[in-house]
Design a protein around this motif. Structure first.
Motif, short mmCIF file in Angstrom:
data_model
loop_
_atom_site.label_atom_id
_atom_site.label_comp_id
_atom_site.label_asym_id
_atom_site.label_seq_id
_atom_site.Cartn_x
_atom_site.Cartn_y
_atom_site.Cartn_z
N LEU A 72 0.83 -1.21 0.00
CA LEU A 72 0.00 0.00 0.00
C LEU A 72 0.86 1.26 0.00
N LEU A 73 1.92 1.26 0.79
CA LEU A 73 2.80 2.43 0.85
C LEU A 73 3.42 2.73 -0.51
N ALA A 74 3.70 1.72 -1.28
CA ALA A 74 4.28 1.91 -2.61
C ALA A 74 3.27 2.53 -3.58
N LYS A 75 1.99 2.50 -3.24
CA LYS A 75 0.93 3.03 -4.11
C LYS A 75 0.41 4.39 -3.66
N LYS A 76 1.08 4.98 -2.68
CA LYS A 76 0.59 6.23 -2.08
C LYS A 76 0.89 7.41 -3.00
N GLU A 77 -0.13 7.87 -3.70
CA GLU A 77 -0.01 9.04 -4.57
C GLU A 77 -1.32 9.81 -4.58
N ASP A 78 -1.21 11.10 -4.49
CA ASP A 78 -2.35 12.00 -4.71
C ASP A 78 -3.67 11.52 -4.08
N ALA A 79 -3.62 11.09 -2.87
CA ALA A 79 -4.84 10.65 -2.18
C ALA A 79 -4.68 10.94 -0.69
N GLN A 80 -5.78 10.92 0.03
CA GLN A 80 -5.72 11.10 1.48
C GLN A 80 -5.95 9.78 2.20
N ALA A 81 -6.29 8.75 1.44
CA ALA A 81 -6.45 7.41 2.01
C ALA A 81 -6.07 6.40 0.95
N LEU A 119 -4.22 3.01 4.95
CA LEU A 119 -3.41 4.20 5.23
C LEU A 119 -4.31 5.43 5.17
N TYR A 120 -4.17 6.31 6.15
CA TYR A 120 -4.96 7.54 6.19
C TYR A 120 -4.06 8.72 6.48
N ASN A 121 -4.35 9.84 5.83
CA ASN A 121 -3.63 11.07 6.09
C ASN A 121 -4.29 11.80 7.26
N LYS A 122 -3.48 12.39 8.10
CA LYS A 122 -3.96 13.12 9.27
C LYS A 122 -4.95 14.22 8.88
N GLU A 123 -4.78 14.80 7.70
CA GLU A 123 -5.66 15.88 7.25
C GLU A 123 -7.14 15.47 7.23
N LEU A 124 -7.43 14.19 7.18
CA LEU A 124 -8.81 13.72 7.14
C LEU A 124 -9.56 13.93 8.45
N PRO A 163 -10.67 11.95 -1.18
CA PRO A 163 -9.71 11.54 -2.21
C PRO A 163 -9.03 10.23 -1.77
N VAL A 164 -9.59 9.13 -2.22
CA VAL A 164 -9.10 7.81 -1.81
C VAL A 164 -8.55 7.08 -3.02
N ARG A 165 -7.55 6.30 -2.78
CA ARG A 165 -7.05 5.39 -3.80
C ARG A 165 -7.31 3.98 -3.32
N PHE A 166 -8.18 3.27 -4.03
CA PHE A 166 -8.44 1.87 -3.73
C PHE A 166 -7.41 1.04 -4.48
N VAL A 167 -6.68 0.22 -3.75
CA VAL A 167 -5.60 -0.56 -4.33
C VAL A 167 -6.01 -2.03 -4.34
N ASP A 168 -6.00 -2.61 -5.53
CA ASP A 168 -6.33 -4.03 -5.67
C ASP A 168 -5.23 -4.87 -5.02
N VAL A 169 -5.61 -5.64 -4.01
CA VAL A 169 -4.64 -6.46 -3.28
C VAL A 169 -4.83 -7.96 -3.58
N SER A 170 -5.43 -8.26 -4.72
CA SER A 170 -5.66 -9.66 -5.08
C SER A 170 -4.37 -10.46 -5.11
N SER A 171 -3.28 -9.85 -5.59
CA SER A 171 -2.00 -10.57 -5.65
C SER A 171 -1.49 -10.90 -4.25
N VAL A 172 -1.72 -10.00 -3.29
CA VAL A 172 -1.31 -10.26 -1.91
C VAL A 172 -2.19 -11.36 -1.31
N LEU A 173 -3.49 -11.32 -1.61
CA LEU A 173 -4.42 -12.33 -1.09
C LEU A 173 -4.13 -13.73 -1.64
N GLN A 174 -3.55 -13.80 -2.82
CA GLN A 174 -3.19 -15.12 -3.34
C GLN A 174 -2.14 -15.78 -2.46
#
Length: 186
Positions: free
Chosen positions: A105-114, A129-134, A157-168
């Motif tokens: 998730l940290l590697a996908k953190k761009e232009d979002a607050q969550a 992950l959540y930004n304190k500004e929220l 402003p949320v970024r939903f990250v597909d974690v299917s590869s991690v769930l495998q």
């Protein structure tokens, strides 16, 4: 990057019949799984709880500013108390969460607050992950009676990250323990 680890342990635990964060699961209390997960990832940690019994963990305990609002109340109070911009938030009843998920998730953190994991069965706002500004936005939602976190997260402003590869690799990653009979699961 400095991160605060936030453990949400403030629920009523009504289905468990006792404070589930302090329940033993495979030789450790549930909250200890979260502490052990977050300690190497975070420079600061805190527990969001509205009941006593957490002093033994020697971490700051934050109570809800607006009691009785559910997870959104705990998230608001914890983000308000956080010392860092970014925060890893986990609920105390998901012992199978791991550092690989949060590194992903940290590697996908761009232009979002969550940054919130998603998969075929839905989204996981209590392992995100959540930004304190929220905190200000969440306070406004609470004041207006909008208490459903699943709804509120779609308004930020949320970024939903597909974690299917991690769930495998880790199919029980989001295992959630709410009832006494759940404690028999591996």
């Amino acid at each position: 990057m400095a991160l605060t680890g936030i453990i949400l342990a403030g629920g009523k635990s009504s289905r468990m019949g006792q404070d589930k964060a302090l329940v033993d699961y495979q030789g450790k209390r549930l909250i200890e799984y979260a502490i052990d997960l977050l300690r190497p990832l975070c420079s600061h940690m805190l527990i969001s709880a509205n009941q006593s019994g957490y002093d033994q963990f020697e971490l700051p305990v934050v109570t809800d500013v607006y009691p009785g609002c559910g997870p959104i109340g705990g998230l608001h109070a914890a983000l308000s108390a956080s010392k860092t911009d970014w925060n890893i938030v986990v609920s105390c009843d998901t012992p199978n969460l791991n550092s690989q998920l949060f590194q992903f998730l940290l590697a996908k953190k761009e232009d979002a607050q969550a940054i919130i994991p998603k998969h075929d069965n839905g989204v996981e706002p209590m392992a995100a992950l959540y930004n304190k500004e929220l905190s200000g936005f969440l306070e406004e939602k609470i004041k207006h009676g909008d208490l459903k976190l699943q709804k509120v997260i779609r308004e930020i402003p949320v970024r939903f990250v597909d974690v299917s590869s991690v769930l495998q690799k880790f199919p029980d990653l989001f295992l959630n323990l709410n009832r006494p009979e759940d404690l028999n699961q591996k």
